[in-house]
Design a protein around this motif. Structure first.
Motif, PDB file in Angstrom:
ATOM      1  N   SER A 143      42.653   1.800   6.587  1.00 22.02           N
ATOM      2  CA  SER A 143      41.672   0.851   7.084  1.00 22.02           C
ATOM      3  C   SER A 143      41.790   0.610   8.576  1.00 22.02           C
ATOM      4  N   SER A 144      42.931   0.962   9.184  1.00 20.22           N
ATOM      5  CA  SER A 144      43.117   0.711  10.606  1.00 20.22           C
ATOM      6  C   SER A 144      42.276   1.677  11.425  1.00 20.22           C
ATOM      7  N   PRO A 145      41.557   1.185  12.413  1.00 22.24           N
ATOM      8  CA  PRO A 145      40.706   2.069  13.227  1.00 22.24           C
ATOM      9  C   PRO A 145      41.498   2.808  14.298  1.00 22.24           C
ATOM     10  N   VAL A 146      40.811   3.722  14.971  1.00 22.79           N
ATOM     11  CA  VAL A 146      41.378   4.524  16.056  1.00 22.79           C
ATOM     12  C   VAL A 146      40.794   4.022  17.372  1.00 22.79           C
ATOM     13  N   LEU A 147      41.644   3.892  18.384  1.00 18.14           N
ATOM     14  CA  LEU A 147      41.218   3.438  19.705  1.00 18.14           C
ATOM     15  C   LEU A 147      41.236   4.610  20.670  1.00 18.14           C
ATOM     16  N   ILE A 148      40.145   4.769  21.416  1.00 19.07           N
ATOM     17  CA  ILE A 148      40.036   5.817  22.423  1.00 19.07           C
ATOM     18  C   ILE A 148      39.754   5.162  23.770  1.00 19.07           C
ATOM     19  N   LEU A 149      40.631   5.393  24.736  1.00 20.69           N
ATOM     20  CA  LEU A 149      40.466   4.891  26.099  1.00 20.69           C
ATOM     21  C   LEU A 149      40.079   6.061  26.995  1.00 20.69           C
ATOM     22  N   ASP A 162      31.284  -8.584  21.325  1.00 18.08           N
ATOM     23  CA  ASP A 162      31.669  -9.473  20.228  1.00 18.08           C
ATOM     24  C   ASP A 162      31.198  -8.931  18.882  1.00 18.08           C
ATOM     25  N   LEU A 163      30.034  -8.303  18.850  1.00 17.64           N
ATOM     26  CA  LEU A 163      29.544  -7.729  17.598  1.00 17.64           C
ATOM     27  C   LEU A 163      30.444  -6.590  17.140  1.00 17.64           C
ATOM     28  N   VAL A 164      30.967  -5.835  18.084  1.00 21.69           N
ATOM     29  CA  VAL A 164      31.858  -4.733  17.735  1.00 21.69           C
ATOM     30  C   VAL A 164      33.150  -5.273  17.129  1.00 21.69           C
ATOM     31  N   LEU A 165      33.668  -6.366  17.687  1.00 25.77           N
ATOM     32  CA  LEU A 165      34.886  -6.958  17.140  1.00 25.77           C
ATOM     33  C   LEU A 165      34.665  -7.465  15.715  1.00 25.77           C
ATOM     34  N   GLU A 166      33.502  -8.018  15.453  1.00 25.68           N
ATOM     35  CA  GLU A 166      33.211  -8.473  14.089  1.00 25.68           C
ATOM     36  C   GLU A 166      33.182  -7.299  13.111  1.00 25.68           C
ATOM     37  N   LYS A 167      32.684  -6.165  13.573  1.00 25.06           N
ATOM     38  CA  LYS A 167      32.644  -4.987  12.710  1.00 25.06           C
ATOM     39  C   LYS A 167      34.054  -4.482  12.417  1.00 25.06           C
ATOM     40  N   ILE A 168      34.952  -4.597  13.410  1.00 20.28           N
ATOM     41  CA  ILE A 168      36.345  -4.190  13.182  1.00 20.28           C
ATOM     42  C   ILE A 168      36.998  -5.111  12.154  1.00 20.28           C
ATOM     43  N   GLU A 169      36.745  -6.412  12.280  1.00 24.04           N
ATOM     44  CA  GLU A 169      37.334  -7.362  11.337  1.00 24.04           C
ATOM     45  C   GLU A 169      36.835  -7.120   9.918  1.00 24.04           C
TER      46      GLU A 169
END
Length: 685
Positions: free
Chosen positions: A191-197, A227-234
Motif C-alpha cells: 500500500s505504500s506509494p513510491v516517491l520520485i524527485l 492538498d488533493l494529492v495528499l488526500e489521495k495518498i491517505e
C-alpha cells in the motif's frame, strides 16, 4: 470578368491530359470502408503470432538496395522540384510514431526473483518486449538492491534509458501491467506509494513515460492541487507521486511524514553538496530503499561521491573524515604530475578498493559499452581560435587592472620591506580596483576572504572578453550600482578602442553585433557553418550565456541560416515542438540552444555537428550538451567542436575539465589515467 466565367477558370484539371477543362470529370469509384486503426500492442501481438506460427526461419532482412535507397533519400538535400520528391515519399512507408514501442525481445515476462522464490516478481511481457539488453540488466540491478532492502545508483550515460529502466523496475515491484492494468504479482498488495524527485523541467516527461509504459496510478505534487494529492495518498489510492526538487525542499516536513515504499531521485548529482537545503531535506526521508539516477555521478570533486552515496546507502563509505583521509587525499596526490612513486602505488590500491565498494551500489555504463554497435561514433575536437586584435588589447588591459594585479602578485615580497608576502602584509585590499570597490561598497575595510573574493569576478570578466567584447558591457536588467560598475570597467579596458566597439553601454545595433570582425570565435564559426551547410549537415550551437545567444542569433540572421532557438525562457510546452520541428524539417540548419537549458525530451538526433561556443568549468555540462545529439537513434557520425580563445583563460578551463574527467574515471570506473597536470588540481571550482 463575370462570376460564371471566374468559376469556370477555377475548375480543377481532369486526370486525363487530353480532356478539356470545361468537360465534367468522371465520378470517382467508391472508396472501400475504412478499417479502424490497430493499436501498437495489437500490431505487436500479430507480429508475434506470425513469428511463432512460422518457427523455422526468422523474417528476412530488407534488401540492401532498398535500404540504401531509403538512407540516400533521408540524407539527400531538399529538392526544389515537387515532382521529384512526391514519388519518393509515396514509395517509402511512414516511420512508426514512437520507436520505443517496437518489440526488441520476445513477448514474455522478465523474471527477477530467484528460482523457487514466491511470490514470483517479474516485469510484464508488454514492457519486457520493448527493452534493450542493457536495460534488462539495469532492471535486474535495481531489483537486487531492492530485494536486499537498500538502494543504489543507476549511473548510465544520458540516452541509455534510465527512466525506462526505473519504470520497468517499478512495474515488477508494484505489479503493474500495461494491458489490463491488473496486478501481475502479489507484490501489488503493498500500500505504500513510491516517491520520485526530479527537476521541474522533467516532470512532464516522467508523466508521459508512465502513461506509455504501464498503467500506474500517478499524481504530480506540484502546483495548486497539492492538498488533493495528499488526500489521495491517505486513501491509499495512489501508487506513484512525482514532485520537483523545489517543491520537496519547501514541503519536506509534509512529505517526509508519509511512509514511502521507495524513493527515486532523478539527476541525483544534485545531492553532491551536503550543505544544500535539498540534501538536508532528503535526509528526512525514512525509507532505506533510496535510488539515484544520474549520468554524471561525479562532476567536480571526489567528496561529491561520498555525499551522494552516503544518502543513498548511509554508512557504505564510512564517515566523512575517513573517506577524505582514506580515498580523497591519496587519489588527488597520486594524480599529480610530480607525484612520487609511493604516492602513485597507494593511490592505485585505494582506487581499486573504492571501485570494488562502489560496484555493490553503482551500475555505470557508457554508450560505447551498450549501444556502440548501433551508432557510428563521436569525434571530439578542440579549436583554438585566435582572438581579434581588439580582443587582445582589451584582454591585456583587463590583466593590468588593480583587481587582477593584486592576485597575480600575491606571493611576491611586500614592497614595505617586510619579510611577509604582499597578501599577508599590505595588499589584502585594493581600494583602487573597480571590482573590489563594488564588492566592498558597504565595508571599505574589506572582508575575511580578501583578496581572494576577487577571483571569481575577475575570471568571469576574462572569459567574457575571450568570447565577445559585448559581454562585459552593463546589463540593463542588473541593479543600478552594478550597471555603473560594469560601465566604468568597460570604459577602462576599452580605452582608445571604445568607439570601435560601439561605446561602453550595451548595444542593440544589428549590424554591429552580427559582425564577426572583432570576435575570433565568430570568425571560426563563420567558416565552419559555411562548410557544413554546403554538405547538408545539421548543427547544434551551444552557449551558456543568454546574451551570447542573442548575439549569435543576430549573426545567424545576417548570414541567412534557418535556425531554431531554445533557452531557459522557452516555455516547457513549446520545447518539444521546437525539437520535433528541427528533427523533421530539412530546412532547419542550426539549433541555437543554451547549455543549461533542456530536459529529457531534448533529443536532437538529426544533428551531426555540435559546436560548444564557450566551455564550462563543469565538464558534465559540456558532455550533456554533446549527448543531445549523440544518443540512441543517431544514424550519422557526430563531430564535436569546442571553441577556445587561444592564449586566454579558456585554455586553463579546458585543462581543468580534463583533470576532473580523469578523477571521475579513476574513482568511479577504476581506469588508469595518464597524469597530465599538477597545478590545476588545486584550483577551486
Amino acid at each position: 470578368m463575370s462570376l460564371n466565367r471566374l468559376k469556370e477558370t477555377l475548375l480543377p484539371c481532369s486526370s486525363s491530359s487530353g480532356q478539356s477543362q470545361s468537360q465534367p470529370r468522371s465520378p470517382s469509384p467508391p472508396r472501400p470502408p475504412r478499417r479502424p486503426p490497430k493499436t501498437s500492442l495489437s500490431q505487436q501481438l500479430l507480429r508475434l503470432e506470425a513469428s511463432y506460427s512460422l518457427p523455422a526461419p526468422p523474417p528476412s532482412p530488407p534488401k540492401p538496395l532498398s535500404q540504401k535507397a531509403a538512407e540516400d533519400a533521408a540524407e539527400q538535400p531538399t529538392s526544389s522540384s515537387e515532382e521529384d520528391v512526391a514519388p519518393r515519399l509515396r514509395r517509402r512507408p511512414a516511420p512508426p510514431p514512437a520507436a520505443s514501442f517496437e518489440p526488441r525481445g520476445p513477448y514474455e515476462p522478465l523474471v527477477l526473483s530467484p528460482p523457487g522464490e514466491h511470490p514470483v516478481v517479474q516485469v510484464p511481457p508488454s514492457i519486457n518486449c520493448r527493452l534493450l539488453a542493457h536495460q534488462r540488466d539495469g532492471v535486474r540491478f535495481l531489483y537486487n538492491l531492492y530485494r536486499n532492502n537498500h538502494g543504489g545508483v543507476l549511473g548510465d550515460d544520458m540516452g541509455l534509458g534510465k527512466t525506462i529502466q526505473t519504470i520497468a523496475f517499478l512495474s515488477s515491484v508494484i505489479g503493474k501491467d500495461n494491458n489490463q492494468g491488473e496486478k501481475s504479482t502479489d507484490k501489488g498488495k503493498k500500500s505504500s506509494p513510491v516517491l520520485i524527485l526530479c527537476p521541474t523541467s522533467v516532470i512532464r516527461n516522467w508523466e508521459n513515460e508512465f502513461s506509455e509504459w504501464a498503467n500506474f496510478s500517478v499524481a504530480v505534487y506540484h502546483g495548486p492541487n497539492r492538498d488533493l494529492v495528499l488526500e489521495k495518498i491517505e486513501g491509499q489510492g495512489l501508487e506513484v507521486l512525482i514532485t520537483s526538487f523545489d517543491t520537496f525542499r519547501t514541503r519536506d516536513k509534509v512529505l517526509c511524514d508519509i511512509s514511502w515504499e521507495l524513493v527515486v531521485v532523478d539527476e541525483a548529482h544534485r545531492l553532491k553538496n551536503e550543505k544544500s537545503k535539498l540534501y538536508t531535506a532528503c535526509l528526512g526521508i525514512t525509507t532505506r530503499k533510496r535510488f539515484g539516477l544520474t549520468g554524471t555521478i561525479m562532476q567536480n570533486k571526489i567528496m561529491e561521491l561520498f555525499n551522494v552515496f552516503d544518502w543513498v546507502v548511509p554508512g557504505c563509505l564510512g564517515d566523512r573524515e575517513h573517506f577524505r583521509e582514506y580515498y580523497d587525499e591519496p587519489l588527488k596526490h597520486g594524480q599529480r604530475l610530480s607525484a612520487p612513486e609511493r604516492f602513485v602505488q597507494v593511490a592505485d590500491k585505494r582506487k581499486k578498493h573504492l571501485v570494488s565498494v562502489l560496484k555493490k551500489f553503482l551500475l555505470r555504463r557508457t554508450k560505447e559499452e551498450t549501444i556502440g554497435h548501433l551508432m557510428l561514433g563521436k569525434e571530439d575536437n578542440i579549436v583554438f581560435c585566435r582572438m581579434s586584435d581588439v580582443q587582445k588589447r582589451v584582454y591585456r588591459r583587463m590583466l593590468q587592472q588593480p583587481d587582477i594585479q593584486i592576485l597575480v602578485n600575491k606571493d611576491l615580497p611586500c614592497s614595505c620591506g617586510s619579510p611577509l608576502t604582499q597578501v599577508e602584509c599590505c595588499k589584502k585590499i585594493e581600494p583602487r580596483g573597480i571590482i573590489w570597490s563594488y564588492l566592498h561598497r558597504e565595508n571599505l575595510d574589506g572582508c575575511p576572504l580578501c583578496p581572494f573574493c576577487l577571483v571569481l569576478p575577475c575570471l568571469v570578466k576574462l572569459q567574457q572578453i575571450s568570447n565577445h567584447l559585448e559581454l562585459i558591457k552593463p546589463n540593463p536588467r542588473d541593479e543600478i550600482e552594478k550597471q555603473k560598475k560594469d560601465a566604468e570597467l568597460a570604459a577602462a579596458v576599452f580605452d582608445t578602442d571604445i568607439e570601435l566597439v560601439g561605446g561602453s553601454a550595451k548595444s542593440e545595433n544589428f549590424m554591429g553585433l552580427s559582425d564577426s570582425e572583432h570576435c575570433g570565435k565568430m570568425r571560426a564559426l563563420e567558416r565552419l557553418l559555411s562548410l557544413w551547410t554546403l554538405q547538408g549537415d545539421k548543427i547544434l550551437l551551444f552557449s551558456y550565456s543568454v546574451r551570447m545567444l542573442d548575439i549569435l542569433e543576430k549573426f545567424l540572421i545576417r548570414k541567412g541560416y534557418c535556425f531554431s532557438r531554445l533557452d531557459g525562457s522557452t516555455p516547457m510546452n513549446a520545447r518539444q515542438s521546437l525539437v520535433d520541428e528541427f528533427n523533421k524539417s530539412p530546412s532547419k540548419q542550426v539549433f541555437l540552444i543554451s547549455t543549461r537549458a533542456g530536459n529529457l525530451g531534448v533529443n536532437l538526433v538529426s544533428a551531426n555537428r555540435v559546436v560548444i561556443f564557450d566551455p564550462s568549468w563543469n565538464p558534465a555540462q559540456d558532455l550533456q550538451a554533446q549527448d543531445r545529439s549523440f544518443r540512441f537513434g543517431q544514424k550519422r557520425h557526430v563531430t564535436v567542436f569546442r571553441l577556445l580563445g587561444a592564449g586566454s583563460l579558456e585554455e586553463l578551463i579546458y585543462s581543468r575539465q580534463i583533470y576532473k574527467q580523469q578523477l571521475s574515471n579513476i574513482a568511479v570506473s577504476g581506469k588508469i589515467e595518464k597524469r597530465y597536470f599538477d597545478g590545476v588540481q588545486l584550483w577551486t571550482s
